[in-house]
Every structure is written in C-alpha cells, then in structure tokens.
Design an enzyme around this catalytic site. Structure first.
Site, PDB file in Angstrom:
ATOM      1  NE  ARG A 283     -28.668  -5.965   9.545  1.00  0.00           N
ATOM      2  CZ  ARG A 283     -28.032  -6.235  10.671  1.00  0.00           C
ATOM      3  NH1 ARG A 283     -26.785  -6.657  10.643  1.00  0.00           N
ATOM      4  NH2 ARG A 283     -28.637  -6.075  11.837  1.00  0.00           N
TER       5      ARG A 283
ATOM      6  CB  CYS B 131     -31.951   2.361   6.629  1.00  0.00           C
ATOM      7  SG  CYS B 131     -33.429   1.563   7.181  1.00  0.00           S
TER       8      CYS B 131
ATOM      9  CE  LYS C  18     -42.593  14.346  12.250  1.00  0.00           C
ATOM     10  NZ  LYS C  18     -42.135  13.705  13.480  1.00  0.00           N
TER      11      LYS C  18
ATOM     12  CG  HIS D 188     -23.361 -11.623  11.313  1.00  0.00           C
ATOM     13  ND1 HIS D 188     -23.391 -10.702  12.326  1.00  0.00           N
ATOM     14  CD2 HIS D 188     -23.696 -10.945  10.178  1.00  0.00           C
ATOM     15  CE1 HIS D 188     -23.714  -9.514  11.829  1.00  0.00           C
ATOM     16  NE2 HIS D 188     -23.904  -9.646  10.528  1.00  0.00           N
TER      17      HIS D 188
ATOM     18  CD  GLU E 225     -36.346  -5.332  11.299  1.00  0.00           C
ATOM     19  OE1 GLU E 225     -37.243  -5.166  10.474  1.00  0.00           O
ATOM     20  OE2 GLU E 225     -35.155  -5.454  11.000  1.00  0.00           O
TER      21      GLU E 225
ATOM     22  CB  SER F 126     -33.379  -5.952  13.880  1.00  0.00           C
ATOM     23  OG  SER F 126     -33.359  -6.831  12.792  1.00  0.00           O
TER      24      SER F 126
END
Lengths: 355, 306
Positions: free
Chosen positions: A52, A50, A188, A95, A110, A105
């Site tokens: 890259r 989500c 929530k 990279h 992560e 990230s």
C-alpha cells in the site's frame, strides 16, 4: 478541518503499480523535503509498504490535487485515478485503524504493518509535518493496533510453512539455540527453511546433498557445514531437526534406519520435516517413540487452520476498531468545536467481549 | 492464639483457591500479569500455611502440654503438610524454570489434596450427618489438635514424616508435569496441535524437569525409608517386618529406582519414562493413603494402628 486518506493498496491496484508507488523511508524523506522546499505543506503522513501507499492529510483546504500530484510525480506515472481510494473524516480514521490492526493486510493480522505505521509517522513528525490532529491520530492508531493484537487472536498462530516448522521445533526442544539442524537437499525450499531456523540462532547447521558442490554453495551462504549424503545420514545421531527436500523416488530415511539412529542418540527427540514430493521419509517413521515427522501437507494443513482461526477473529477485531474509531471521532469533533474532550488509552471499549 | 490458628489455615486455603482460579484464567487468557498474580497468591498461601503450622505446633506443645506433639499426626494435618510441601516444591521449580502454565496442574493437585484434608471425615460418617451444621461440626472436629497414640510419641515423628513428604511432594510435582508432557506429546504426535499446545511448554525441557524432580526425590525417599526403619527399631524392636506400609514403601522405592535405571542406563526417554513416573505417583498415593486400611501397625490415620 478535514481528515483525508488517499492511496492505493493490494485491494485496488496491481502489483506493477504498487511497485512504482512503493517508497523506502529515505526515498520518502527526500521527496517530502523537496515538496516542502518551496511551499507550505498540509499536515501529512505517507505510509508506504509493498502492499500500500497512502497519504494521510489533515487540511482545511482542498488537498486532493496536491496528493495526486505527489503520487504521480513519485511514481513517474499518470492515470492513477482508477486505482485510488479516497476516504474522509470518520472513514479515514476507521481505515487507518483497520490498517494498523492488520485487518486490511494481505496476510491477516501480520505484525510488520504496525512498525511501518510507526516509521511513517516518525518520519513526518521528524520533518515537522504533523500537527495535533495527526499526532493524536497516529498514536491512537498504534495503540489500537496493539490492543487488537492482544485482545483478539488475529495475529496468533504461524501462517507460513517455515514459521510453522519453527514453532513445532520450539514445542519439542524449547529454546533452539542448543539445537543442530541438518538439511538434505540444497534447493530453494531447503534455503527458505534454513532461513527460518537460522533466525532462531540454532547451534549448528549442516547441508547434505548428492552433489557436495551444490551443498557447499548453500552452506557458504549460511555459514553451515556441507556434507555428502552418506555423512549426512551418519550425522542423524547428532542433530535435532532434519529437513529433507531431495528429488528422489526411493525414501532416503526408513523406519529401521531411524530406529537405529534413536538407539545411538539415546532416544533424544528427533524432529523430521519432509518437504520433498515424492517424500524422502517413510511415513511410518512417525510411529517411533520420540520421533516427530511432519510432511509438507501436514504443515500446509496447520497453516490453513491457523489462517481460518485468524479469520474467525475478524469480527471481534473489527468491533474494537469501530469502537475506537467512534471514540476518536468524538474527540476530533470536540476539537473542532473548541471544547476538547479527553481521550483515554486504557479502555477496551468492546461491550461483551471481556468478562 | 487458638483463634488465630484456624484463621491462618483458612487464609492459606483461600489463597490457594484464588491462585488456582487465577491460573485457570491465565491459561484461558494468556495474560502474563495473571500468572504473576497467581504465583504471588501461591507464595502468600505457603507463607500463611507455614505460620499456621508453626502456630499449631505452639498451641499443641505449649498450651495443650502435649509432649511429643508435631502438627502432622492425623489425616487432616498430614494432608495439610503434603499440600504445603507441594507448594514449596512448586515455588522452587518456578524459581529455577519459569513455566507458569505448570501452575494450572500443580496448584490444582495441591488444592485437591488440601480440600481432601478438610472433607475426609465426611466420607466415613456421611450417613450419620444431617444438615449443614453437623457437616460443619464434623469438619471442625477433624481440625482439633489430636492426642498422639503411644507408637507415635517419638522424636522420629518430627524427622521421618517431613522427609517422606519432601520426597512425595517432588514425585507429586513430577506427576503433574508428566501429565503436561503426555498432553503435549499427544498434541505433537497428532500432527495437528491445537491452540492449547501453544501455551504448554516444550517436550524436552518437561522431560528434563521430571527427571530432575525424581533424581532429587529419590535419595530423599531412600533416606526417609532408612529413618523409618530406624524408628521401627525403637518402636517395635525390629528394623523391617514386611508390614503393608513397609512393603509398599519398598515398592515405591523400586518404581522410582526403575525409572532412574531406565532413563540413565537403558536410555529410555520421553513417553515411556513419563508413564513410569505417573505410575510411581499412583504407588505413592497407595502407600500413603490406601495402605492405612491394610496395615495393622501403620494404620495411624485410619484408627487401626496400635
């Protein structure tokens, strides 16, 4: 030979665009099969999360236009150019190693990205789209990702309120599989907290709320038991972790109540997490022996601290990545010159970081 | 045989030292492989230590022809036995609950006690000793096999002392675990636990472990005191005489009895009971070491005893 990466990431593209370019693995498989139907593809691996979407290509011919075409067709949009970055050779290696290490990230260090790199590589390997160069490059990237995480603390310490709460609970009770959890409030926030605790397979979950019907709907989602506020209070003597998120101006849980509860529970430890604002639990409750009270600010503070600890590790991690990229690049050059050197997996290669 | 005996002790000492240092490295680097190495070193150290004790008993009994000799009859031997039983207790604890970080605390305690066994003769005669060679001679001297004084020439010596040490060792390990508990409790109460807290075990399992160690040590202590009274009858013609050692043994017994009472009957848990267990170990140390300078009858180790 040429090694290229071309793509977008959270650093270059807004979420609207990244959404369009974010492919699931089955999507990718379909797209790549379509592409390889007619013509011969270069060595390629597509990494899409989500945050890259990147194409890693090893090709002796010019391949940029093909990459652009692939991306625009996938996204169903043109005009990607301003958001794209293109890196070649050593920069491309660097990279990928940065990506697999979690250094690129959104949430530093992560762990999810390592699995995503592995899956992306696995897919193109399955489709026969990888050759020697990409095979070695991606295996190397996975290795560097693991190495950086074991040699530095870049992925240590919980960095969300929920995971901090869970790790604190584990520092009080050990294994949470024998613990019972009680939520006050069915909003929530309570749901998010419950999610984290349930991932640790707690023994029992109770949801107490003013309107029992609301409690029931949240309880049904988590196979929990719904309670009224009063019976929630009565359950305090049986549970280990309590999360409060009620909208209320008076504190729900007072010191004298907790002192009473502690007598009934034979002083077994009790962990209270107060995520409500204004607070549901009187702060002096923390003074009672074997009671641990954390409110939302306490948890936030730990999150920030853990994040800054991770940030302090960036330099050390980057050093490892640099060294490993150099090592790989040397091998890569020796490959093109026809005298392949060996590439070892066992050295850390960071002078001065290990005793 | 005579040559091998001190070598085995040195080997055990070196292995414990290596284990302690490896545990420190483990705490610092958090590498699981280090904790396994350290544990292996403890096991190897205990093995050498047991062999050493056996060999020493053989040398004393068979070669020196000392009829009542047991290898725990002077300061050096007694501390050495204490350390050994702590090592065995630690291994047993690790086997039932795998918490390698405890090694940092328990093995350090073991190492301090064993180092003390080697250096204690220096404390009393420090002023007379000059130069390294004399210090070394004094250390070697303290390690020779002693002649037993008449009151100790009894088979009770072989029973009473190891039973007491088994109880003491479980209290010693409970003490080390208690320190860990207090550190972790303080960390979590501070609302801002440091990195170190992450590598320490959780509170409730630690509390349970302390309880189990004391619940195991207490009946053994009771047995040891009863056996001691029985031996006192043989040696001095009375079961109990309020000698300092006897009195303090009773105080130790009461301290742990209070711990168990508070925990089981008054439902105390956590910090308060842990502090009790730490105080208890202080009393143990005083009964074991301090009293030797008070007691007329039990001063075997300080040379005052009769």
């Amino acid at each position: 030979m040429g090694l290229n990466v071309i793509g977008v990431s959270h650093r270059t593209a807004p979420v609207e665009l990244r959404e369009k370019l974010s492919f699931t693995l089955p999507d990718l498989e379909r797209l790549l099969r379509q592409e390889s139907g007619g013509n011969t593809l270069p060595e390629v691996t597509v990494l899409s999360t989500c945050n890259r979407t990147e194409l890693y290509v090893a090709s002796e011919k010019e391949c940029e236009s093909w990459c652009l075409e692939f991306l625009s067709r996938g996204a169903g949009a043109a005009g990607l150019n301003p958001y794209l970055y293109k890196k070649q050779e050593r920069d491309a290696v660097l990279h990928l190693f940065n990506v697999s290490s979690g250094l690129d990230s959104l949430v530093l260090g992560e762990a999810e990205i390592l699995k995503q790199v592995k899956d992306a590589y696995g897919l193109s390997q399955k489709l026969g789209l990888t050759g020697k160069l990409l095979n070695v490059l991606f295996q190397r990237a996975l290795y560097v990702g693991k190495l950086v995480r074991t040699e530095t603390r870049i992925s240590q310490g919980a960095i969300s309120v929920g995971s901090v709460a869970v790790s604190l609970a584990e520092k009080i009770f050990g294994n949470l599989s024998e613990s019972a959890v009680l939520l006050f409030g069915a909003g929530k926030m309570a749901g998010v907290a419950a999610q984290y605790l349930l991932s640790k397979k707690v023994k029992n979950l109770f949801v107490a709320n003013r309107t029992v019907a609301t409690a029931e709907s949240l309880a049904a989602k988590f196979h929990a038991q719904a309670l009224s506020l009063e019976s929630g209070i009565a359950h305090l003597k049986n549970v280990d972790v309590v999360i409060t998120s009620l909208a209320s101006t008076d504190p729900l849980i007072t010191k004298s109540l907790i002192q009473n509860v502690m007598l009934k529970r034979a002083n077994r430890s009790l962990f209270l997490i107060d995520i409500a604002v204004p607070r549901n639990v009187d702060p002096t409750v923390h003074e009672v022996d074997n009671v641990y009270l954390y409110n939302i600010d306490d948890l936030d503070h730990i999150v920030r601290e853990n994040l800054s600890r991770r940030t302090q590790e960036i330099q050390k991690a980057s050093q490892i990545v640099e060294n490993k990229a150099d090592e790989f690049f040397e091998w890569y050059r020796s490959l093109s010159s026809g005298e392949e050197k060996s590439l070892k997996h066992n050295t850390v290669g960071t002078a001065g970081t290990e005793p | 045989m005579r040559i091998l005996e001190p070598i085995l002790f040195n080997a055990a000492y070196l292995l414990y030292t290596a284990a302690m240092l490896t545990y420190f490295f483990y705490a610092w680097s958090k590498k699981e492989s280090l904790s396994r190495m350290a544990f292996f070193a403890v096991v190897a150290g205990v093995a050498c230590h047991v062999l050493h004790l056996g060999l020493r008993a053989y040398v004393g009994l068979a070669l020196d022809q000392l009829r009542w000799y047991v290898p725990w009859s002077n300061w050096f031997e007694s501390f050495s036995l204490f350390a050994l039983v702590i090592g065995i207790t630690f291994i047993a604890v690790q086997w039932s609950v795998h918490l390698p970080i405890l090694g940092v605390f328990v093995v350090t305690l073991l190492w301090i006690i064993l180092s003390f066994s080697l250096t204690y003769p220096l404390f009393s005669q420090w002023e007379q000793l000059q130069g390294f060679s004399q210090v070394w001679e004094a250390v070697k001297q303290s390690r020779t096999i002693p002649q037993l004084m008449p009151a100790l020439q009894s088979y009770w010596m072989a029973i009473h002392v190891p039973v007491m040490f088994t109880a003491y060792a479980s209290f010693a390990v409970a003490f080390a675990v208690g320190i860990v508990y207090l550190i972790q409790e303080k960390q979590i109460k501070s609302k801002n636990p440091s990195d170190f807290s992450q590598s320490l075990p959780a509170l409730e399992p630690l509390d349970r472990m302390i309880y189990r160690l004391i619940a195991w040590g207490f009946p053994i202590l009771t047995l040891g005191v009863i056996l001691g009274a029985r031996w006192a009858y043989d040696a001095w013609g009375r079961y109990w005489g309020w000698d300092a050692k006897e009195t303090w043994a009773l105080i130790t017994w009461f301290t742990y009895a209070i711990y168990l009472h508070m925990r089981l009957v008054a439902n105390w848990r956590g910090r308060k009971t842990v502090i009790l267990s730490i105080v208890g170990f202080g009393v143990v140390l005083f009964t074991y070491i301090g009293v030797n300078y008070l007691s007329q009858l039990h001063g075997f180790l300080s040379g005052k005893g009769s």
